[in-house]
Design a protein around this motif. Sequence first.
Motif, PDB file in Angstrom:
ATOM      1  N   SER A   1       9.643   1.581  18.269  1.00 34.13           N
ATOM      2  CA  SER A   1       9.179   0.962  16.918  1.00 34.13           C
ATOM      3  C   SER A   1       8.434   1.801  16.295  1.00 34.13           C
ATOM      4  CB  SER A   1       8.812  -0.510  17.198  1.00 34.13           C
ATOM      5  OG  SER A   1       9.830  -1.235  17.606  1.00 34.13           O
ATOM      6  N   ARG A   2       8.172   1.980  15.112  1.00 36.57           N
ATOM      7  CA  ARG A   2       7.057   2.598  14.380  1.00 36.57           C
ATOM      8  C   ARG A   2       6.758   1.465  13.381  1.00 36.57           C
ATOM      9  NH1 ARG A   2       9.170   6.654  10.577  1.00 36.57           N
ATOM     10  NH2 ARG A   2      10.568   5.272  10.088  1.00 36.57           N
ATOM     11  N   THR A   3       5.436   1.413  12.992  1.00 37.40           N
ATOM     12  CA  THR A   3       4.896   0.516  12.106  1.00 37.40           C
ATOM     13  C   THR A   3       4.659   1.178  10.732  1.00 37.40           C
ATOM     14  OG1 THR A   3       3.705  -0.612  13.883  1.00 37.40           O
ATOM     15  CG2 THR A   3       3.035  -1.156  11.475  1.00 37.40           C
ATOM     16  N   VAL A   4       5.540   0.726   9.718  1.00 34.93           N
ATOM     17  CA  VAL A   4       5.597   1.487   8.345  1.00 34.93           C
ATOM     18  C   VAL A   4       5.114   0.669   7.158  1.00 34.93           C
ATOM     19  CG1 VAL A   4       7.150   2.971   6.835  1.00 34.93           C
ATOM     20  CG2 VAL A   4       7.440   2.962   9.243  1.00 34.93           C
ATOM     21  N   TYR A   5       4.215   1.075   6.480  1.00 33.51           N
ATOM     22  CA  TYR A   5       3.696   0.782   5.224  1.00 33.51           C
ATOM     23  C   TYR A   5       4.679   1.011   4.258  1.00 33.51           C
ATOM     24  CZ  TYR A   5       0.631  -0.890   1.566  1.00 33.51           C
ATOM     25  OH  TYR A   5      -0.190  -1.633   0.280  1.00 33.51           O
ATOM     26  N   GLU A   6       5.710   0.419   3.768  1.00 31.82           N
ATOM     27  CA  GLU A   6       6.700   0.833   2.891  1.00 31.82           C
ATOM     28  C   GLU A   6       6.379   0.042   1.443  1.00 31.82           C
ATOM     29  OE1 GLU A   6      10.293   2.623   1.278  1.00 31.82           O
ATOM     30  OE2 GLU A   6       9.619   2.996   3.247  1.00 31.82           O
ATOM     31  N   THR A   7       6.059   0.560   0.346  1.00 25.89           N
ATOM     32  CA  THR A   7       5.662   0.089  -0.684  1.00 25.89           C
ATOM     33  C   THR A   7       5.775   0.807  -1.946  1.00 25.89           C
ATOM     34  OG1 THR A   7       3.902  -1.623  -1.685  1.00 25.89           O
ATOM     35  CG2 THR A   7       3.325   0.318  -0.723  1.00 25.89           C
ATOM     36  N   ALA A   8       5.500   0.454  -3.115  1.00 29.70           N
ATOM     37  CA  ALA A   8       5.301   1.265  -4.252  1.00 29.70           C
ATOM     38  C   ALA A   8       3.927   0.849  -4.868  1.00 29.70           C
ATOM     39  CB  ALA A   8       6.412   0.592  -5.373  1.00 29.70           C
ATOM     40  N   THR A   9       3.596   1.848  -5.606  1.00 26.69           N
ATOM     41  CA  THR A   9       2.228   1.864  -6.393  1.00 26.69           C
ATOM     42  C   THR A   9       2.176   2.424  -7.766  1.00 26.69           C
ATOM     43  OG1 THR A   9      -0.183   2.410  -5.686  1.00 26.69           O
ATOM     44  CG2 THR A   9       1.491   4.144  -5.454  1.00 26.69           C
ATOM     45  N   SER A  10       1.050   2.103  -8.277  1.00 23.21           N
ATOM     46  CA  SER A  10       1.030   2.742  -9.612  1.00 23.21           C
ATOM     47  C   SER A  10       0.356   4.105  -9.353  1.00 23.21           C
ATOM     48  CB  SER A  10      -0.067   1.836 -10.470  1.00 23.21           C
ATOM     49  OG  SER A  10      -1.191   1.780  -9.838  1.00 23.21           O
ATOM     50  N   LEU A  11       0.444   4.971 -10.420  1.00 22.17           N
ATOM     51  CA  LEU A  11      -0.199   6.277 -10.443  1.00 22.17           C
ATOM     52  C   LEU A  11      -1.632   6.120  -9.882  1.00 22.17           C
ATOM     53  CD1 LEU A  11       0.159   9.406 -10.612  1.00 22.17           C
ATOM     54  CD2 LEU A  11      -0.302   9.096 -12.918  1.00 22.17           C
ATOM     55  N   ASP A  12      -2.376   5.161 -10.184  1.00 19.82           N
ATOM     56  CA  ASP A  12      -3.897   5.142  -9.901  1.00 19.82           C
ATOM     57  C   ASP A  12      -3.910   4.014  -8.784  1.00 19.82           C
ATOM     58  OD1 ASP A  12      -3.225   3.043 -11.426  1.00 19.82           O
ATOM     59  OD2 ASP A  12      -5.026   2.803 -12.658  1.00 19.82           O
ATOM     60  N   GLY A  13      -2.899   3.881  -8.064  1.00 24.29           N
ATOM     61  CA  GLY A  13      -3.292   3.286  -6.670  1.00 24.29           C
ATOM     62  C   GLY A  13      -3.334   2.107  -6.589  1.00 24.29           C
ATOM     63  N   PHE A  14      -2.601   1.131  -7.189  1.00 21.86           N
ATOM     64  CA  PHE A  14      -2.422  -0.226  -7.110  1.00 21.86           C
ATOM     65  C   PHE A  14      -1.016  -0.772  -6.798  1.00 21.86           C
ATOM     66  CE2 PHE A  14      -6.236   0.832  -9.980  1.00 21.86           C
ATOM     67  CZ  PHE A  14      -7.229   0.198  -9.084  1.00 21.86           C
TER      68      PHE A  14
ATOM     69  N   ALA B   1       1.563  -6.583  18.978  1.00 25.55           N
ATOM     70  CA  ALA B   1       2.449  -6.337  20.003  1.00 25.55           C
ATOM     71  C   ALA B   1       3.749  -7.514  20.113  1.00 25.55           C
ATOM     72  CB  ALA B   1       1.651  -6.770  21.242  1.00 25.55           C
ATOM     73  N   GLU B   2       3.432  -8.642  19.555  1.00 24.28           N
ATOM     74  CA  GLU B   2       4.419  -9.506  19.402  1.00 24.28           C
ATOM     75  C   GLU B   2       5.344  -9.066  18.457  1.00 24.28           C
ATOM     76  OE1 GLU B   2       3.555 -13.493  17.937  1.00 24.28           O
ATOM     77  OE2 GLU B   2       2.173 -13.807  19.444  1.00 24.28           O
ATOM     78  N   MET B   3       5.146  -8.301  17.333  1.00 29.12           N
ATOM     79  CA  MET B   3       5.904  -7.780  16.381  1.00 29.12           C
ATOM     80  C   MET B   3       6.955  -6.698  17.050  1.00 29.12           C
ATOM     81  SD  MET B   3       3.543  -7.403  13.034  1.00 29.12           S
ATOM     82  CE  MET B   3       2.315  -8.578  12.885  1.00 29.12           C
ATOM     83  N   VAL B   4       6.263  -5.903  17.788  1.00 30.05           N
ATOM     84  CA  VAL B   4       6.875  -4.803  18.464  1.00 30.05           C
ATOM     85  C   VAL B   4       7.878  -5.317  19.373  1.00 30.05           C
ATOM     86  CG1 VAL B   4       6.691  -2.926  20.157  1.00 30.05           C
ATOM     87  CG2 VAL B   4       4.965  -3.109  18.284  1.00 30.05           C
ATOM     88  N   ARG B   5       7.644  -6.294  20.161  1.00 28.45           N
ATOM     89  CA  ARG B   5       8.567  -6.994  20.848  1.00 28.45           C
ATOM     90  C   ARG B   5       9.836  -7.610  20.323  1.00 28.45           C
ATOM     91  NH1 ARG B   5       3.934  -8.192  23.988  1.00 28.45           N
ATOM     92  NH2 ARG B   5       3.686 -10.341  22.845  1.00 28.45           N
ATOM     93  N   ALA B   6       9.395  -8.318  19.025  1.00 29.68           N
ATOM     94  CA  ALA B   6      10.587  -8.908  18.377  1.00 29.68           C
ATOM     95  C   ALA B   6      11.404  -7.885  17.825  1.00 29.68           C
ATOM     96  CB  ALA B   6       9.869  -9.704  16.976  1.00 29.68           C
ATOM     97  N   ALA B   7      10.804  -6.560  17.341  1.00 29.79           N
ATOM     98  CA  ALA B   7      11.601  -5.716  16.683  1.00 29.79           C
ATOM     99  C   ALA B   7      12.488  -4.910  17.574  1.00 29.79           C
ATOM    100  CB  ALA B   7      10.519  -4.602  16.120  1.00 29.79           C
ATOM    101  N   ASP B   8      12.105  -4.944  18.727  1.00 29.78           N
ATOM    102  CA  ASP B   8      13.180  -4.297  19.748  1.00 29.78           C
ATOM    103  C   ASP B   8      13.635  -3.015  19.572  1.00 29.78           C
ATOM    104  OD1 ASP B   8      14.467  -4.661  22.381  1.00 29.78           O
ATOM    105  OD2 ASP B   8      16.588  -5.467  21.156  1.00 29.78           O
ATOM    106  N   GLY B   9      12.926  -2.061  19.076  1.00 28.27           N
ATOM    107  CA  GLY B   9      12.951  -0.897  19.217  1.00 28.27           C
ATOM    108  C   GLY B   9      13.142  -0.159  17.531  1.00 28.27           C
TER     109      GLY B   9
END
Length: 182
Positions: A2-15, A107-115
Amino acid sequence: MSRTVYETATSLDGFIADQDNSLDWLFAVEGAQEGEAIDSTAEFIANAGAIVLGATTYEWILEHEGRGPWPYEAPTWVLTHRELPRIEGDLRFASADTDEELRYLHAEMVRAADGRDIWVVGGGRIAARLARLGLLDEVSVSVAPVSLGSGAPLLDGRVQLRPLEVRLAGAFACLRYEVVKG
């Protein structure tokens, strides 16, 4: 693994949201609801094995997606100190005030994500805390061609990143970064 990834969108000025915690600005961008950036995000979301988000993001989703059921299949942790409306779905409400509590929940999230990957939806404070603890692996952000001037920051705190990929997808500049640990 499992990787923990912050996947999002932002404005050009970072909001990631405006000063009213709204994403209306994002959906007003031409092509924001179609195209390669959306397709790759949708594929990532469909394959996520666990999700984590804050109370404000949860409330925004409820307001805009309706009161149920939860739109995602993966087990979802909502970090909050408040009583929030519960809807149908695999939702787990928790607070993680200390580093130890956040490590335990991760750690709970990693277990639940199961790879499969863990999707950090929002916000910037959660992502920055995970990065500071060495638990965030990647930041993947679609930068919209709009400036907001203020709002909720993409990352709330210093995070060292190493570029992995830069591509153009419609009106969006899509950037992937590895989080530098240690």
